[in-house]
Design an enzyme around this catalytic site. Structure first.
Site, PDB file in Angstrom:
ATOM      1  N   CYS A   1      -2.964  46.022  40.672  1.00  0.00           N
ATOM      2  CA  CYS A   1      -4.370  45.836  40.328  1.00  0.00           C
ATOM      3  C   CYS A   1      -4.677  46.842  39.230  1.00  0.00           C
ATOM      4  CB  CYS A   1      -5.227  46.110  41.566  1.00  0.00           C
ATOM      5  SG  CYS A   1      -6.996  46.170  41.247  1.00  0.00           S
ATOM      6  N   ASN A   2      -5.141  46.363  38.087  1.00  0.00           N
ATOM      7  CA  ASN A   2      -5.442  47.275  36.982  1.00  0.00           C
ATOM      8  C   ASN A   2      -6.604  48.192  37.315  1.00  0.00           C
ATOM      9  OD1 ASN A   2      -3.989  46.289  34.189  1.00  0.00           O
ATOM     10  ND2 ASN A   2      -4.204  44.644  35.676  1.00  0.00           N
TER      11      ASN A   2
ATOM     12  N   GLU B   1     -10.448  32.949  41.230  1.00  0.00           N
ATOM     13  CA  GLU B   1     -10.447  32.842  42.698  1.00  0.00           C
ATOM     14  C   GLU B   1     -10.975  31.472  43.155  1.00  0.00           C
ATOM     15  OE1 GLU B   1     -10.646  35.863  45.295  1.00  0.00           O
ATOM     16  OE2 GLU B   1      -9.381  37.066  43.967  1.00  0.00           O
TER      17      GLU B   1
ATOM     18  N   CYS C   1      -5.836  42.485  33.710  1.00  0.00           N
ATOM     19  CA  CYS C   1      -6.274  42.266  35.096  1.00  0.00           C
ATOM     20  C   CYS C   1      -5.249  41.304  35.675  1.00  0.00           C
ATOM     21  CB  CYS C   1      -7.672  41.649  35.121  1.00  0.00           C
ATOM     22  SG  CYS C   1      -8.163  41.053  36.753  1.00  0.00           S
ATOM     23  N   THR C   2      -4.791  41.600  36.884  1.00  0.00           N
ATOM     24  CA  THR C   2      -3.679  40.803  37.416  1.00  0.00           C
ATOM     25  C   THR C   2      -4.082  39.371  37.770  1.00  0.00           C
ATOM     26  OG1 THR C   2      -4.071  41.810  39.584  1.00  0.00           O
ATOM     27  CG2 THR C   2      -2.333  42.775  38.211  1.00  0.00           C
ATOM     28  N   HIS C   3      -5.390  39.096  37.749  1.00  0.00           N
ATOM     29  CA  HIS C   3      -5.830  37.708  37.927  1.00  0.00           C
ATOM     30  C   HIS C   3      -5.613  36.870  36.654  1.00  0.00           C
ATOM     31  CE1 HIS C   3      -7.974  39.261  41.446  1.00  0.00           C
ATOM     32  NE2 HIS C   3      -8.359  38.043  41.763  1.00  0.00           N
TER      33      HIS C   3
ATOM     34  N   TYR D   1     -13.028  44.372  42.914  1.00  0.00           N
ATOM     35  CA  TYR D   1     -13.037  45.819  42.694  1.00  0.00           C
ATOM     36  C   TYR D   1     -13.655  46.156  41.334  1.00  0.00           C
ATOM     37  CZ  TYR D   1      -9.784  47.087  46.524  1.00  0.00           C
ATOM     38  OH  TYR D   1      -9.191  47.324  47.731  1.00  0.00           O
TER      39      TYR D   1
ATOM     40  N   ASP E   1      -3.496  44.581  45.953  1.00  0.00           N
ATOM     41  CA  ASP E   1      -4.527  44.194  44.979  1.00  0.00           C
ATOM     42  C   ASP E   1      -5.836  43.988  45.740  1.00  0.00           C
ATOM     43  OD1 ASP E   1      -5.673  43.224  42.500  1.00  0.00           O
ATOM     44  OD2 ASP E   1      -5.523  41.197  43.295  1.00  0.00           O
ATOM     45  N   SER E   2      -6.910  43.783  44.992  1.00  0.00           N
ATOM     46  CA  SER E   2      -8.194  43.478  45.633  1.00  0.00           C
ATOM     47  C   SER E   2      -8.168  42.093  46.289  1.00  0.00           C
ATOM     48  CB  SER E   2      -9.299  43.521  44.585  1.00  0.00           C
ATOM     49  OG  SER E   2      -9.025  42.567  43.574  1.00  0.00           O
TER      50      SER E   2
HETATM   51  N1  DGL Z   1      -6.888  41.999  39.940  1.00  0.00           N
HETATM   52  C1  DGL Z   1      -7.594  43.211  39.750  1.00  0.00           C
HETATM   53  C2  DGL Z   1      -7.269  43.916  38.472  1.00  0.00           C
HETATM   54  O1  DGL Z   1      -6.149  43.807  38.015  1.00  0.00           O
HETATM   55  C3  DGL Z   1      -9.039  43.299  40.076  1.00  0.00           C
HETATM   56  C4  DGL Z   1      -9.915  42.140  40.152  1.00  0.00           C
HETATM   57  C5  DGL Z   1     -11.181  42.552  40.836  1.00  0.00           C
HETATM   58  O2  DGL Z   1     -11.131  42.730  42.049  1.00  0.00           O
HETATM   59  O3  DGL Z   1     -12.206  42.760  40.163  1.00  0.00           O
HETATM   60  O4  DGL Z   1      -8.058  44.625  37.920  1.00  0.00           O
END
Ligand code: DGL
Length: 277
Positions: free
Chosen positions: A79-80, A158, A190-192, A48, A16-17
């Site tokens: 990471c999406n 974060e 988004c995985t966050h 990302y 992931d990012s």
């Molecule tokens: N967690 C990531 C996603 O699922 C990206 C978050 C990011 O770096 O912007 O898209």
């Protein structure tokens, strides 16, 4: 090509990012307890989601090359944004199986919706790619999808502001238009975002089903490993490190964060110069 037996013992690469992919890694740990994991978080170059598809693809290719040096048997793009922009490029360049998070999440949402109105919240890169919308509407003509980019969610997560009035206020502003169009299913694209699931759930109300693609991604990984005869049949020998973590910057901060998400103590996170790959 490795012999099947040693291939079964090889770890899964997950990337992931930054820390968001840990929500996917956690699900893989839960559903596939015999599998070892090598995790890479690109903490030097997060986020990302505000970057171009070309840049996200270049970063993802470097990470896939690094993971290959760790002899992984499959890669999960946790990471999406990278799934939406770089899956095809990674599949072209890598001969091991690659699993993304977008398609499993989309399939779960199609199963979950009753009124055919699905919302997706994600980064700008994921929403701009249009992949969730395209994939869902191609697979079910009766369903419509509305996407909403929520760029402030990643920094809030974060910063650890998972339950905070600031996050609450920003989430209300982002989500109001999805509430207005009466969606009954919302993809946390988004995985966050699973880390602020309770805030999003509270605002959307209990009639809206929240879909976390991590669950279906881990299931798909399990199916794939079993089908290919690559699944690890038993827990690795005592003393084998089950989970290894690498980052491109700020390893201590990552370790602290990861320890609050992953239910197993993370002993160390090593820093890698990812531009070398
Ligand atoms: N967690 C990531 C996603 O699922 C990206 C978050 C990011 O770096 O912007 O898209």
């Amino acid at each position: 090509m490795k012999e099947k037996e040693s291939l079964c013992d090889a770890p899964i690469g997950v990337f992931d990012s930054g820390v968001g992919g840990l929500t996917v890694a956690r699900e893989i740990m839960r559903q596939l307890p015999n599998e070892r994991i090598v995790y890479f978080g690109d903490t030097a170059r997060v986020p990302y989601g505000s970057k171009s598809p070309e840049t996200i693809t270049r970063f993802s290719k470097q990470i896939a090359r690094f993971l290959r040096t760790q002899d992984v048997k499959a890669i999960v793009i946790a990471c999406n944004s990278a799934s939406a922009c770089a899956l095809d490029a990674l599949e072209e360049e890598t001969e091991i199986p690659i699993i993304d998070v977008v398609r499993p999440g989309a399939r779960t949402a199609i199963e979950a919706t009753h009124n055919g109105k699905i919302g997706v919240i994600a980064t700008e890169a994921t929403i701009k790619s249009g992949l969730y919308k395209r994939y869902i509407e191609e697979n079910d003509k009766c369903v419509s999808v509305v996407g909403k980019a929520c760029p402030l969610f990643v920094p809030l997560v974060e910063e650890g502001l998972w339950e905070d009035p600031v996050t609450d206020e920003i989430a209300r502003r982002y989500l109001v238009e999805l509430i207005d169009i009466d969606i009954d299913t919302l993809i946390l694209g988004c995985t966050h975002y699973p880390l602020i699931r309770s805030t999003v759930g509270r605002i959307m109300g209990e009639k809206v089903a929240l879909v976390n693609p991590a669950y279906e991604t881990a299931r798909e990984l399990k199916r794939l490993l079993e089908k290919e005869g690559m699944a690890s049949a038993k827990k690795p020998e005592l003393g084998t490190e089950m989970y290894r973590f690498f980052v491109s910057d700020a390893a201590d901060k990552f370790r602290e964060f990861a320890n609050s998400i992953i239910p197993y103590g993370i002993l160390s996170a090593k820093t890698v110069n990812i531009e070398d790959y």
